[in-house]
Scaffold this motif. Structure first.
Motif, PDB file in Angstrom:
ATOM      1  N   PHE A  56       0.798  -1.211   0.000  1.00 24.58           N
ATOM      2  CA  PHE A  56       0.000   0.000   0.000  1.00 24.58           C
ATOM      3  C   PHE A  56       0.838   1.272   0.000  1.00 24.58           C
ATOM      4  O   PHE A  56       0.448   2.286  -0.549  1.00 24.58           O
ATOM      5  CB  PHE A  56      -0.938   0.011   1.214  1.00 24.58           C
ATOM      6  N   THR A  57       2.010   1.193   0.638  1.00 30.84           N
ATOM      7  CA  THR A  57       2.830   2.391   0.813  1.00 30.84           C
ATOM      8  C   THR A  57       4.252   2.130   0.328  1.00 30.84           C
ATOM      9  O   THR A  57       4.615   0.999   0.000  1.00 30.84           O
ATOM     10  CB  THR A  57       2.850   2.811   2.290  1.00 30.84           C
ATOM     11  N   GLU A  58       5.061   3.166   0.289  1.00 37.05           N
ATOM     12  CA  GLU A  58       6.398   3.063  -0.300  1.00 37.05           C
ATOM     13  C   GLU A  58       7.298   2.063   0.423  1.00 37.05           C
ATOM     14  O   GLU A  58       8.157   1.437  -0.200  1.00 37.05           O
ATOM     15  CB  GLU A  58       7.055   4.446  -0.316  1.00 37.05           C
ATOM     16  N   ASP A  59       7.118   1.887   1.731  1.00 37.43           N
ATOM     17  CA  ASP A  59       7.980   0.967   2.469  1.00 37.43           C
ATOM     18  C   ASP A  59       7.689  -0.494   2.143  1.00 37.43           C
ATOM     19  O   ASP A  59       8.479  -1.374   2.474  1.00 37.43           O
ATOM     20  CB  ASP A  59       7.858   1.196   3.977  1.00 37.43           C
ATOM     21  N   GLU A  60       6.555  -0.761   1.495  1.00 42.94           N
ATOM     22  CA  GLU A  60       6.201  -2.125   1.091  1.00 42.94           C
ATOM     23  C   GLU A  60       6.455  -2.374  -0.401  1.00 42.94           C
ATOM     24  O   GLU A  60       6.202  -3.472  -0.899  1.00 42.94           O
ATOM     25  CB  GLU A  60       4.724  -2.391   1.409  1.00 42.94           C
ATOM     26  N   PRO A 116       8.573  -2.894  -3.949  1.00 39.98           N
ATOM     27  CA  PRO A 116       7.577  -3.019  -5.018  1.00 39.98           C
ATOM     28  C   PRO A 116       6.699  -4.270  -4.929  1.00 39.98           C
ATOM     29  O   PRO A 116       5.679  -4.357  -5.572  1.00 39.98           O
ATOM     30  CB  PRO A 116       8.444  -3.104  -6.279  1.00 39.98           C
ATOM     31  N   GLY A 117       7.080  -5.286  -4.137  1.00 33.97           N
ATOM     32  CA  GLY A 117       6.363  -6.563  -4.210  1.00 33.97           C
ATOM     33  C   GLY A 117       5.325  -6.811  -3.151  1.00 33.97           C
ATOM     34  O   GLY A 117       4.548  -7.759  -3.248  1.00 33.97           O
ATOM     35  N   GLY A 118       5.287  -5.968  -2.110  1.00 38.46           N
ATOM     36  CA  GLY A 118       4.363  -6.212  -1.019  1.00 38.46           C
ATOM     37  C   GLY A 118       4.878  -7.286  -0.073  1.00 38.46           C
ATOM     38  O   GLY A 118       5.968  -7.822  -0.240  1.00 38.46           O
ATOM     39  N   GLN A 119       4.071  -7.614   0.923  1.00 38.00           N
ATOM     40  CA  GLN A 119       4.499  -8.524   1.972  1.00 38.00           C
ATOM     41  C   GLN A 119       3.622  -9.767   2.094  1.00 38.00           C
ATOM     42  O   GLN A 119       3.591 -10.416   3.140  1.00 38.00           O
ATOM     43  CB  GLN A 119       4.559  -7.776   3.309  1.00 38.00           C
ATOM     44  N   ASN A 120       2.928 -10.092   1.017  1.00 39.26           N
ATOM     45  CA  ASN A 120       2.105 -11.309   1.018  1.00 39.26           C
ATOM     46  C   ASN A 120       2.002 -11.832  -0.403  1.00 39.26           C
ATOM     47  O   ASN A 120       1.624 -11.105  -1.314  1.00 39.26           O
ATOM     48  CB  ASN A 120       0.710 -11.031   1.585  1.00 39.26           C
ATOM     49  N   LEU A 121       2.353 -13.086  -0.578  1.00 43.76           N
ATOM     50  CA  LEU A 121       2.438 -13.673  -1.922  1.00 43.76           C
ATOM     51  C   LEU A 121       1.083 -14.105  -2.474  1.00 43.76           C
ATOM     52  O   LEU A 121       0.861 -14.058  -3.682  1.00 43.76           O
ATOM     53  CB  LEU A 121       3.384 -14.881  -1.879  1.00 43.76           C
ATOM     54  N   THR A 138       1.924   3.634  -5.652  1.00 49.20           N
ATOM     55  CA  THR A 138       1.509   2.908  -4.456  1.00 49.20           C
ATOM     56  C   THR A 138      -0.013   3.031  -4.337  1.00 49.20           C
ATOM     57  O   THR A 138      -0.568   4.121  -4.510  1.00 49.20           O
ATOM     58  CB  THR A 138       2.188   3.468  -3.200  1.00 49.20           C
ATOM     59  N   PRO A 139      -0.713   1.928  -4.062  1.00 47.03           N
ATOM     60  CA  PRO A 139      -2.175   1.913  -4.168  1.00 47.03           C
ATOM     61  C   PRO A 139      -2.922   2.962  -3.351  1.00 47.03           C
ATOM     62  O   PRO A 139      -3.969   3.443  -3.795  1.00 47.03           O
ATOM     63  CB  PRO A 139      -2.525   0.492  -3.714  1.00 47.03           C
ATOM     64  N   LEU A 140      -2.427   3.316  -2.176  1.00 52.55           N
ATOM     65  CA  LEU A 140      -3.154   4.305  -1.380  1.00 52.55           C
ATOM     66  C   LEU A 140      -3.135   5.693  -1.994  1.00 52.55           C
ATOM     67  O   LEU A 140      -3.804   6.602  -1.509  1.00 52.55           O
ATOM     68  CB  LEU A 140      -2.603   4.356   0.046  1.00 52.55           C
ATOM     69  N   GLU A 141      -2.399   5.850  -3.095  1.00 48.35           N
ATOM     70  CA  GLU A 141      -2.435   7.116  -3.825  1.00 48.35           C
ATOM     71  C   GLU A 141      -3.721   7.246  -4.641  1.00 48.35           C
ATOM     72  O   GLU A 141      -4.075   8.351  -5.078  1.00 48.35           O
ATOM     73  CB  GLU A 141      -1.226   7.242  -4.755  1.00 48.35           C
TER      74      GLU A 141
END
Length: 304
Positions: free
Chosen positions: A159-163, A165-170, A239-242
């Motif tokens: 959702f945010t820049e710290d996650e 480019p791949g996110g934290q769940n596959l 990032t999606p929350l944008e």
């Protein structure tokens, strides 16, 4: 289907207060947040209404008795860390707590936990699948031995820049589900289905219900609103929350009539839980309670 909510929104309430609130508002089940003390700082994480670390038969009996008296069931024990975290020390601490959830879930006769598979956000899907092969088979085997099902939510945690480019769940798409289910081919390993995460990914959130009907162990009710003018400005690579935001059921883009209709088509008779992440209802605990009441009132059009 039984209607309830995930308790993460009820930070500051005791377990008994949460059960009482559910009972008073005619909600039948709770997905109980069970994070370790000081376990997370992100929104809706770090909340714990059952201490799984110090669970014993006496405490389990008390919890079961209290729920029975209030006519409220526990749908699952919930803990959503990144179990493929690249920092191995953190990863092991997350996994160790997951085992505690499995033990407590069996002791409480809940027989379900809800969580994420995790992901190393800097590695490809194929690289992460290799890590899944290392990390997850022992967890699934242990759950099988305990008679506990593991339901993986399809939230990308991206959702945010710290996650980025791949996110934290596959396990975020039907394509990835198929690949993970090939690795973890177990009747105890399945899905906690949340349609909202498919909306902003531009994935049909109805069709997978039919293909994966035997793997859907648990269901979330959360809505999402995509702001088309923002999306057109920043594009899908942002990032999606944008360009989107979580909303209460009925206030976003999910067609809940079609969604629940599909659940009835596939014969789903399990637990369905409201998940509140709407920033318009974050001002206070009373706002959170109001959000749950409003969500339940809306969803009772479809879930009786």
């Amino acid at each position: 289907m039984k209607l309830g909510f995930i308790t993460a929104i009820c930070d500051g309430m005791t377990f008994e207060e949460v059960v009482d609130f559910a009972s008073e508002n005619h909600l039948e089940c709770l997905e109980v947040a069970c994070w370790p003390q000081g376990g997370a700082q992100r929104r809706y994480a770090g909340v714990s209404h059952i201490d799984v670390v110090n669970m014993n038969e006496e405490k389990a009996a008390y919890i079961k008795d209290y729920c029975a008296k209030k006519n409220v069931e526990i749908s699952s024990l919930a803990y959503y860390p990144n179990t493929l975290e690249p920092d191995l020390e953190k990863r092991q601490s997350y996994i160790a707590h997951l085992y505690k959830l499995i033990d407590a879930s069996a002791m409480l006769d809940v027989h379900m936990i809800t969580t994420f598979v995790g992901r190393d956000s800097r590695k490809t899907v194929s690289e992460n699948l290799e890590i899944v092969k290392e990390v997850w088979p022992p967890i699934v085997k242990y759950a099988e031995e305990k008679g506990v099902k593991i339901a993986i939510e399809n939230c990308p945690m991206l959702f945010t820049e710290d996650e980025w480019p791949g996110g934290q769940n596959l396990m975020t798409t039907p394509a990835n589900w198929r690949r993970v289910f090939e690795i973890l081919d177990s009747p105890n390993f399945g899905i906690n289905y949340d349609p909202s995460h498919f909306v902003w990914q531009q994935i049909d959130y109805i069709k997978p219900l039919y293909e994966f009907k035997d793997k859907i162990f648990h269901v979330h009710y959360k809505d999402i609103k995509v702001y088309q003018e923002k999306l057109e400005d920043v594009g899908v690579m942002a990032t999606p929350l944008e360009y989107m935001t979580p909303k209460l059921p009925g206030l976003g883009d999910v067609d809940w009539g079609k969604y629940v209709s599909a659940l009835t088509d596939i014969g789903y008779k399990g637990y369905t839980c409201i998940e509140v992440e709407d920033k318009a209802f974050e001002g206070s605990l009373e706002d959170a309670k109001k959000a749950l009441i409003l969500s339940a009132r809306y969803l009772r059009n479809y879930v009786i």
